[in-house]
Design an enzyme around this catalytic site. Structure first.
Site, mmCIF file in Angstrom:
data_model
loop_
_atom_site.group_PDB
_atom_site.id
_atom_site.type_symbol
_atom_site.label_atom_id
_atom_site.label_comp_id
_atom_site.label_asym_id
_atom_site.label_seq_id
_atom_site.Cartn_x
_atom_site.Cartn_y
_atom_site.Cartn_z
ATOM 1 N N ASP A 11 44.683 53.109 11.667
ATOM 2 C CA ASP A 11 44.250 51.723 11.791
ATOM 3 C C ASP A 11 42.777 51.701 11.345
ATOM 4 O O ASP A 11 42.123 52.750 11.292
ATOM 5 C CB ASP A 11 44.383 51.287 13.251
ATOM 6 C CG ASP A 11 43.804 49.914 13.499
ATOM 7 O OD1 ASP A 11 44.088 49.003 12.698
ATOM 8 O OD2 ASP A 11 43.049 49.755 14.483
ATOM 9 N N ASP A 13 40.049 48.844 12.105
ATOM 10 C CA ASP A 13 39.087 48.286 13.056
ATOM 11 C C ASP A 13 39.232 48.959 14.421
ATOM 12 O O ASP A 13 40.301 48.900 15.027
ATOM 13 C CB ASP A 13 39.356 46.778 13.159
ATOM 14 C CG ASP A 13 38.400 46.092 14.106
ATOM 15 O OD1 ASP A 13 37.360 46.687 14.443
ATOM 16 O OD2 ASP A 13 38.698 44.952 14.507
ATOM 17 N N GLY A 48 43.517 44.011 16.840
ATOM 18 C CA GLY A 48 44.714 44.364 16.076
ATOM 19 C C GLY A 48 45.614 43.199 15.709
ATOM 20 O O GLY A 48 46.645 43.376 15.077
ATOM 21 N N ARG A 117 43.218 41.663 5.887
ATOM 22 C CA ARG A 117 43.288 41.413 4.444
ATOM 23 C C ARG A 117 41.994 41.851 3.765
ATOM 24 O O ARG A 117 41.875 41.778 2.550
ATOM 25 C CB ARG A 117 43.532 39.927 4.185
ATOM 26 C CG ARG A 117 44.934 39.499 4.590
ATOM 27 C CD ARG A 117 45.123 37.998 4.472
ATOM 28 N NE ARG A 117 46.355 37.612 5.119
ATOM 29 C CZ ARG A 117 47.506 37.369 4.472
ATOM 30 N NH1 ARG A 117 47.555 37.448 3.180
ATOM 31 N NH2 ARG A 117 48.588 37.044 5.141
ATOM 32 N N ASP A 170 43.948 51.808 18.026
ATOM 33 C CA ASP A 170 43.195 51.435 19.235
ATOM 34 C C ASP A 170 43.775 50.184 19.895
ATOM 35 O O ASP A 170 43.259 49.743 20.912
ATOM 36 C CB ASP A 170 41.719 51.174 18.911
ATOM 37 C CG ASP A 170 41.535 49.886 18.140
ATOM 38 O OD1 ASP A 170 42.300 49.662 17.177
ATOM 39 O OD2 ASP A 170 40.658 49.086 18.506
HETATM 40 C C1 G6P Z 1 42.314 43.755 12.395
HETATM 41 C C2 G6P Z 1 41.400 43.305 13.527
HETATM 42 C C3 G6P Z 1 41.743 41.905 13.981
HETATM 43 C C4 G6P Z 1 41.794 40.961 12.791
HETATM 44 C C5 G6P Z 1 42.839 41.452 11.790
HETATM 45 C C6 G6P Z 1 42.938 40.560 10.566
HETATM 46 O O1 G6P Z 1 43.538 44.087 12.947
HETATM 47 O O2 G6P Z 1 41.492 44.195 14.622
HETATM 48 O O3 G6P Z 1 40.774 41.479 14.905
HETATM 49 O O4 G6P Z 1 42.098 39.656 13.193
HETATM 50 O O5 G6P Z 1 42.497 42.767 11.383
HETATM 51 O O6 G6P Z 1 41.773 40.712 9.781
HETATM 52 P P1 G6P Z 1 41.391 39.805 8.557
HETATM 53 O O7 G6P Z 1 40.243 40.540 7.925
HETATM 54 O O8 G6P Z 1 42.586 39.752 7.643
HETATM 55 O O9 G6P Z 1 41.026 38.475 9.070
HETATM 56 MG MG MG Z 2 42.264 48.360 15.588
#
Ligand code: G6P
Ligand code: MG
Length: 218
Positions: A11, A13, A48, A117, A170
């Site tokens: 993963d 973030d 996530g 994304r 996480d």
């Molecule tokens: C990760 C983060 C989320 C976030 C998601 C979409 O999973 O943990 O907090 O909302 O990605 O991210 P984006 O950059 O596509 O908005």
């Molecule tokens: Mg994460």
């Protein structure tokens, strides 16, 4: 168990880098501008979770027109992308660069499986994009975590069976996806959140490759 790990699927973030703080700041600005309640505690629930699902959590049952949903998601993302400009290789979480090097040295494949994304530009800014053999991100699949699709996609790109792949996550949703598709799993964080994983470490830098390999071999 007699299992050999052929791929690590990470993963992004909260595992490779801590973009959660930047997501938080961009969502907080959106919520303040719109007069929605939001704070760090609510932000924890966005871990996530996809962009749209994050907005739905902030809306907390409020129904707004689809055009407004799209506009708010775009605004948040633009603010988030501005914040991302500050990211450098210094933002790789402690120990993770060394782990990637160790995996490569052992011939274990490396993939990303993120809901974001923005994952590819983030990996490029961190300077580690070239270390990844496959990428699964928010553009790769329709069904977001907790569905296992992004993990299966990443393993498929690597041409490695799901049961030979190990996910590092996480988020509760991510661990669920990994477990549900039969992958090995490391959870990062408290047991209440990632306790469903095979092995749990408090921080990504605590991952000990040798002992993980031994755990599955035994
Ligand atoms: C990760 C983060 C989320 C976030 C998601 C979409 O999973 O943990 O907090 O909302 O990605 O991210 P984006 O950059 O596509 O908005
Ligand atoms: Mg994460």
């Amino acid at each position: 168990m007699g299992k050999v790990i052929k791929a690590f699927i990470f993963d992004l973030d909260g595992v490779i880098t801590d973009t959660a703080e930047l997501h938080y700041r961009a969502w907080q600005k959106m919520a303040d501008d719109e007069g929605y309640f939001f704070n760090r505690e609510v932000n924890e629930r966005l871990r996530g979770v996809s962009r749209r699902a994050s907005l739905e959590i902030i809306l907390d049952g409020k129904v707004i027109p689809e055009e407004k949903m799209l506009a708010l998601m775009e605004k948040k993302n633009n603010d988030y992308k501005t914040l991302l400009e500050t990211i450098t290789s210094d933002d790789i979480l402690p120990g993770m660069y060394d782990l990637l090097i160790e995996l490569r040295a052992r011939g274990i494949k490396i993939a990303l499986a993120s809901a974001s994304r923005n994952a590819v530009p983030i990996l490029r800014k961190l300077g580690i994009y070239d270390m990844f053999d496959a990428i699964g991100d928010g553009n790769s699949v329709v069904r977001a975590k907790p569905e296992p699709d992004v993990f299966v996609h990443a393993a498929g790109q690597l041409r490695i069976a799901v049961e030979d792949s190990l996910v590092v996550e996480d988020a509760e949703a991510g661990v669920k996806g990994a477990v549900d598709c039969g992958m090995m799993s490391i959870g990062i964080g408290p047991d209440e959140r990632v306790g469903a994983a095979d092995i749990v470490y408090p921080e990504p830098g605590d991952i000990n490759l040798e002992s993980v390999i031994d755990y599955y071999k035994a």
